[in-house]
Design a protein around this motif. Structure first.
Motif, PDB file in Angstrom:
ATOM      1  N   GLY A  10       0.821  -1.206   0.000  1.00  0.00           N
ATOM      2  CA  GLY A  10       0.000   0.000   0.000  1.00  0.00           C
ATOM      3  C   GLY A  10       0.855   1.256   0.000  1.00  0.00           C
ATOM      4  N   SER A  14       0.231   6.203   5.104  1.00  0.00           N
ATOM      5  CA  SER A  14       0.870   5.398   6.158  1.00  0.00           C
ATOM      6  C   SER A  14       1.979   4.523   5.583  1.00  0.00           C
ATOM      7  N   GLU A  34       1.758  -1.589  -4.575  1.00  0.00           N
ATOM      8  CA  GLU A  34       0.504  -0.825  -4.543  1.00  0.00           C
ATOM      9  C   GLU A  34      -0.452  -1.311  -5.639  1.00  0.00           C
ATOM     10  N   ALA A  35      -1.726  -1.477  -5.262  1.00  0.00           N
ATOM     11  CA  ALA A  35      -2.721  -2.045  -6.176  1.00  0.00           C
ATOM     12  C   ALA A  35      -3.096  -1.116  -7.331  1.00  0.00           C
ATOM     13  N   ARG A  42      -6.140   7.245   0.086  1.00  0.00           N
ATOM     14  CA  ARG A  42      -7.367   8.004   0.350  1.00  0.00           C
ATOM     15  C   ARG A  42      -7.155   9.513   0.359  1.00  0.00           C
ATOM     16  N   TRP A  59      -9.916  18.044   4.714  1.00  0.00           N
ATOM     17  CA  TRP A  59      -9.521  18.980   5.761  1.00  0.00           C
ATOM     18  C   TRP A  59      -8.181  18.581   6.377  1.00  0.00           C
ATOM     19  N   VAL A 227      -2.125  -7.240  -4.225  1.00  0.00           N
ATOM     20  CA  VAL A 227      -1.721  -8.372  -3.379  1.00  0.00           C
ATOM     21  C   VAL A 227      -2.954  -9.211  -3.055  1.00  0.00           C
ATOM     22  N   TYR A 388     -10.539  -0.025  -0.922  1.00  0.00           N
ATOM     23  CA  TYR A 388     -10.773   0.815   0.271  1.00  0.00           C
ATOM     24  C   TYR A 388     -11.860   0.251   1.168  1.00  0.00           C
ATOM     25  N   SER A 391     -14.442   4.613   4.034  1.00  0.00           N
ATOM     26  CA  SER A 391     -13.645   5.843   3.993  1.00  0.00           C
ATOM     27  C   SER A 391     -12.655   5.940   5.136  1.00  0.00           C
ATOM     28  N   GLU A 419      -4.354   4.161   9.161  1.00  0.00           N
ATOM     29  CA  GLU A 419      -5.032   5.058  10.109  1.00  0.00           C
ATOM     30  C   GLU A 419      -5.716   4.315  11.252  1.00  0.00           C
ATOM     31  N   GLY A 427      -8.701   7.484  11.877  1.00  0.00           N
ATOM     32  CA  GLY A 427      -9.566   8.144  10.894  1.00  0.00           C
ATOM     33  C   GLY A 427      -8.882   9.256  10.125  1.00  0.00           C
ATOM     34  N   ALA A 429      -5.814  11.634   8.298  1.00  0.00           N
ATOM     35  CA  ALA A 429      -4.591  11.519   7.504  1.00  0.00           C
ATOM     36  C   ALA A 429      -3.364  11.618   8.426  1.00  0.00           C
TER      37      ALA A 429
HETATM   38  C1  LIG Z   1     -14.249  10.650   1.882  1.00  0.00           C
HETATM   39  C2  LIG Z   1     -13.123  10.761   2.879  1.00  0.00           C
HETATM   40  C3  LIG Z   1     -12.991  11.909   3.630  1.00  0.00           C
HETATM   41  C4  LIG Z   1     -11.943  12.038   4.533  1.00  0.00           C
HETATM   42  N1  LIG Z   1     -11.773  13.220   5.187  1.00  0.00           N
HETATM   43  C5  LIG Z   1     -10.648  13.423   5.907  1.00  0.00           C
HETATM   44  C6  LIG Z   1     -10.302  14.715   6.351  1.00  0.00           C
HETATM   45  O1  LIG Z   1     -11.000  15.681   6.052  1.00  0.00           O
HETATM   46  N2  LIG Z   1      -9.168  14.869   7.087  1.00  0.00           N
HETATM   47  C7  LIG Z   1      -8.365  13.814   7.388  1.00  0.00           C
HETATM   48  O2  LIG Z   1      -7.346  14.006   8.059  1.00  0.00           O
HETATM   49  N3  LIG Z   1      -8.651  12.566   6.959  1.00  0.00           N
HETATM   50  C8  LIG Z   1      -9.770  12.360   6.214  1.00  0.00           C
HETATM   51  N4  LIG Z   1     -10.023  11.129   5.677  1.00  0.00           N
HETATM   52  C9  LIG Z   1      -9.199   9.981   6.106  1.00  0.00           C
HETATM   53  C10 LIG Z   1      -7.827   9.899   5.445  1.00  0.00           C
HETATM   54  O3  LIG Z   1      -7.953  10.068   4.059  1.00  0.00           O
HETATM   55  C11 LIG Z   1      -7.246   8.532   5.762  1.00  0.00           C
HETATM   56  O4  LIG Z   1      -7.208   8.344   7.165  1.00  0.00           O
HETATM   57  C12 LIG Z   1      -5.833   8.297   5.243  1.00  0.00           C
HETATM   58  O5  LIG Z   1      -5.652   8.810   3.964  1.00  0.00           O
HETATM   59  C13 LIG Z   1      -5.559   6.804   5.288  1.00  0.00           C
HETATM   60  O6  LIG Z   1      -4.254   6.513   4.863  1.00  0.00           O
HETATM   61  P1  LIG Z   1      -3.710   5.014   4.968  1.00  0.00           P
HETATM   62  O7  LIG Z   1      -2.327   5.012   4.495  1.00  0.00           O
HETATM   63  O8  LIG Z   1      -4.003   4.473   6.319  1.00  0.00           O
HETATM   64  O9  LIG Z   1      -4.663   4.162   3.987  1.00  0.00           O
HETATM   65  P2  LIG Z   1      -4.865   4.278   2.390  1.00  0.00           P
HETATM   66  O10 LIG Z   1      -4.774   5.674   1.955  1.00  0.00           O
HETATM   67  O11 LIG Z   1      -6.119   3.532   2.121  1.00  0.00           O
HETATM   68  O12 LIG Z   1      -3.624   3.486   1.808  1.00  0.00           O
HETATM   69  C14 LIG Z   1      -3.640   2.104   1.607  1.00  0.00           C
HETATM   70  C15 LIG Z   1      -3.146   1.783   0.191  1.00  0.00           C
HETATM   71  O13 LIG Z   1      -3.216   0.365   0.001  1.00  0.00           O
HETATM   72  C16 LIG Z   1      -3.627   0.103  -1.325  1.00  0.00           C
HETATM   73  N5  LIG Z   1      -4.169  -1.264  -1.366  1.00  0.00           N
HETATM   74  C17 LIG Z   1      -5.374  -1.709  -0.939  1.00  0.00           C
HETATM   75  N6  LIG Z   1      -5.476  -3.028  -1.132  1.00  0.00           N
HETATM   76  C18 LIG Z   1      -4.322  -3.448  -1.698  1.00  0.00           C
HETATM   77  C19 LIG Z   1      -3.831  -4.700  -2.148  1.00  0.00           C
HETATM   78  N7  LIG Z   1      -4.568  -5.817  -2.042  1.00  0.00           N
HETATM   79  N8  LIG Z   1      -2.596  -4.744  -2.706  1.00  0.00           N
HETATM   80  C20 LIG Z   1      -1.824  -3.637  -2.810  1.00  0.00           C
HETATM   81  N9  LIG Z   1      -2.244  -2.427  -2.395  1.00  0.00           N
HETATM   82  C21 LIG Z   1      -3.481  -2.328  -1.851  1.00  0.00           C
HETATM   83  C22 LIG Z   1      -4.642   1.187  -1.615  1.00  0.00           C
HETATM   84  O14 LIG Z   1      -4.804   1.389  -2.998  1.00  0.00           O
HETATM   85  C23 LIG Z   1      -4.012   2.397  -0.910  1.00  0.00           C
HETATM   86  O15 LIG Z   1      -3.193   3.134  -1.791  1.00  0.00           O
HETATM   87  C24 LIG Z   1     -11.041  10.972   4.736  1.00  0.00           C
HETATM   88  C25 LIG Z   1     -11.175   9.811   3.973  1.00  0.00           C
HETATM   89  C26 LIG Z   1     -12.180   9.707   3.034  1.00  0.00           C
HETATM   90  C27 LIG Z   1     -12.263   8.477   2.187  1.00  0.00           C
END
Ligand SMILES: Cc1cc2nc3c(=O)[nH]c(=O)nc-3n(C[C@H](O)[C@H](O)[C@H](O)COP(=O)(O)OP(=O)(O)OC[C@H]3O[C@@H](n4cnc5c(N)ncnc54)[C@H](O)[C@@H]3O)c2cc1C
Length: 461
Positions: A10, A14, A34-35, A42, A59, A227, A388, A391, A419, A427, A429
């Motif tokens: 991913g 994170s 990455e997929a 997100r 935000w 994956v 995903y 959200s 997250e 929840g 970013a």
């Molecule tokens: C509509 C919405 C509104 C939001 N509003 C806010 C906000 O205003 N402020 C804020 O701070 N946060 C907000 N968030 C939350 C924030 O976007 C997330 O908490 C953060 O981006 C999560 O990051 P992450 O790295 O944990 O996960 P992700 O960003 O989901 O990263 C995981 C990665 O893994 C990849 N993946 C998934 N499955 C596989 C697989 N099988 N093989 C390989 N890769 C894979 C995905 O494509 C992705 O790129 C919001 C989220 C959404 C969806």
């Protein structure tokens, strides 16, 4: 090529933060798998009628008592942001059949909601001071306070105070792990609304550029690799992707969303232990949907104090919170409405035309039968997207701190981040960013001690 020491699954914020942390600790032989065709996860911009809008996070939470490193990066990048004006929401609250509520009445109800928030905060602190791990839902706290929102107007104000942030109603959400609302949300600077052609995702790209030579062709970054299987044992990890590739490593950091872990996209071999599967299955993954509508001209109030309006309905969460983008993009004639939780789950199943029809019924009630049809509509479907499956995470009330720790626990060479594994900022970013750093540091600890019994329960964030 020789097997890398670590595979990061991913390339969201994170995963990239974890990889960067490993790189800075001298662990350079890694692979990020990455997929999708892009990094950012997100944090995801899209083009909508010629403008950049955020499908995902919008935000960026402010400084305040806890410095937010993402804010520093945003400042460095001169990310275009604006402050939202929620001040006049009480003057912009519409009845179900149209017409505004008197602002005095809405203000009264908003005062009750604020008093309820204060009670929730105090009650949560009281529960936290008890030795036993007792928790209740936010709704239970509202009942104890004897102020449960019942009328459509009370419900929409409550939506603004709770669901708009948690993306689940108070009956679902844990009081103790939601109140007091964290430093970024309540006590810091106001959050910034990102409206930049480069998108919020530029922050992830910036982090990635610190250690990758290219965001598409660095040999350590494999895009479009889904994956499907992670086999693990004492001697290492093998991952298999949908297109038949196999990669081996000593360790893996899994950064996919909680929703993906709850789905059957990735098979673990052997199956994860039951306690881990329970920790994954019982935590909450919610849906937050921003529906964008582009109109040929503006028919809603504009000017100072009009950025947001509320729509009241007997059904909680029925297209409740509206925003226009005039401040960010003057003359854009774009409205967007936020729906969450079960309403998001419902509309995701509908075609765009059906959603547009529901919305037009409302807008006609508010602004008259002669309003034009939208030129285009954008409905993100985070819950249906297999990469995903929602959200962001939400802490449900029956879920204990012990379970939450288990959610982040590694299983042998398999480490978890994202997250949902953040200690303090699930929840967000920023929570995802901190989680990536924390998980990488757990793994670095393990390298140093040469015995990797597990998770550092003193995680900072
Ligand atoms: C509509 C919405 C509104 C939001 N509003 C806010 C906000 O205003 N402020 C804020 O701070 N946060 C907000 N968030 C939350 C924030 O976007 C997330 O908490 C953060 O981006 C999560 O990051 P992450 O790295 O944990 O996960 P992700 O960003 O989901 O990263 C995981 C990665 O893994 C990849 N993946 C998934 N499955 C596989 C697989 N099988 N093989 C390989 N890769 C894979 C995905 O494509 C992705 O790129 C919001 C989220 C959404 C969806």
């Amino acid at each position: 090529s020789p097997s890398p020491t670590v595979i990061v699954i991913g390339a969201g914020i994170s995963g990239i933060a974890a990889a960067k942390t490993l790189h800075e600790a001298g662990i350079h032989d890694m692979l990020i798998v990455e997929a999708t065709p892009r990094i950012g996860g997100r944090l995801m911009k899209t083009q909508f009628s010629g403008l950049t809008v955020e499908k995902g996070a919008n935000w960026l939470f402010g400084g305040g008592p806890v410095a937010n490193p993402l804010l520093d990066i945003a400042k460095k990048l001169k990310l275009r942001t604006s402050l939202n004006d929620y001040e006049n929401l009480t003057s912009n609250t519409y009845k179900q059949e149209g017409g505004l509520y008197p602002s005095k009445l809405v203000e009264e109800i908003d005062k009750v909601a604020t008093a309820r928030d204060d009670f929730c905060e105090k009650f949560s602190k009281k529960l936290s001071s008890k030795k036993k791990d007792v928790d209740v839902s936010i709704l239970a706290a509202q009942r104890i306070f004897k102020q449960v929102p019942k009328t459509p107007l009370e419900m929409v104000i409550d939506f603004y105070h709770n669901d708009y942030e948690d993306a689940e109603p108070p009956k679902v959400t844990s009081l103790k792990h939601t109140y007091p609302r964290n430093e970024f949300v309540d006590h810091g600077e106001d959050p910034y609304f990102v409206a930049d052609p480069r998108g919020f995702e530029i922050v992830v790209q910036y982090l990635a550029k610190q250690f990758l030579s290219s965001l598409t062709s660095d040999p350590r970054l494999k895009l479009n690799k889904v994956v499907r299987e992670i086999s693990y044992s004492k001697s290492g990890v093998t991952i298999k992707t949908e297109d038949g590739s196999t990669y081996n490593s000593k360790y893996v950091i899994v950064s996919v969303s909680l929703g993906v872990l709850q789905s059957d996209l990735i098979e673990f071999q052997p199956t994860l232990p039951l306690w881990k599967r329970i920790a994954i299955s019982d935590f909450g993954m919610t849906i937050y949907t921003k529906i964008f509508l582009k109109f040929p001209y503006k028919f809603w109030p504009s000017g100072p104090g009009t950025e947001f309006f509320l729509y009241t309905h007997v059904r909680r969460g029925y297209y409740p919170l509206w925003q226009h983008l005039e401040n960010e993009y003057p003359g854009s004639n774009i409205l967007f409405v936020t729906v969450t939780a079960d309403e998001s789950r419902r509309i995701e199943q509908l075609p765009d035309e059906a959603i547009e029809a529901e919305i037009m019924v409302i807008l006609k009630k508010l602004f008259g039968d002669n309003i034009p049809k939208p030129e285009s509509i954008l409905v993100p479907r985070w819950g249906l997207d297999r990469f995903y499956k929602g959200s962001f995470s939400n802490w449900p009330d029956s879920y204990s701190q012990k379970r939450k720790d288990q959610l982040a626990d590694p299983i042998g060479p398999v480490y978890f981040t994202g997250e949902h594994t953040s200690n303090k900022y699930i929840g967000y970013a920023t929570g995802a960013y901190f989680a990536g750093i924390d998980t990488a540091n757990d793994l670095i600890e393990c390298f140093k001690k040469k015995s990797c019994r597990g998770y550092n329960r003193n995680r900072w964030h």
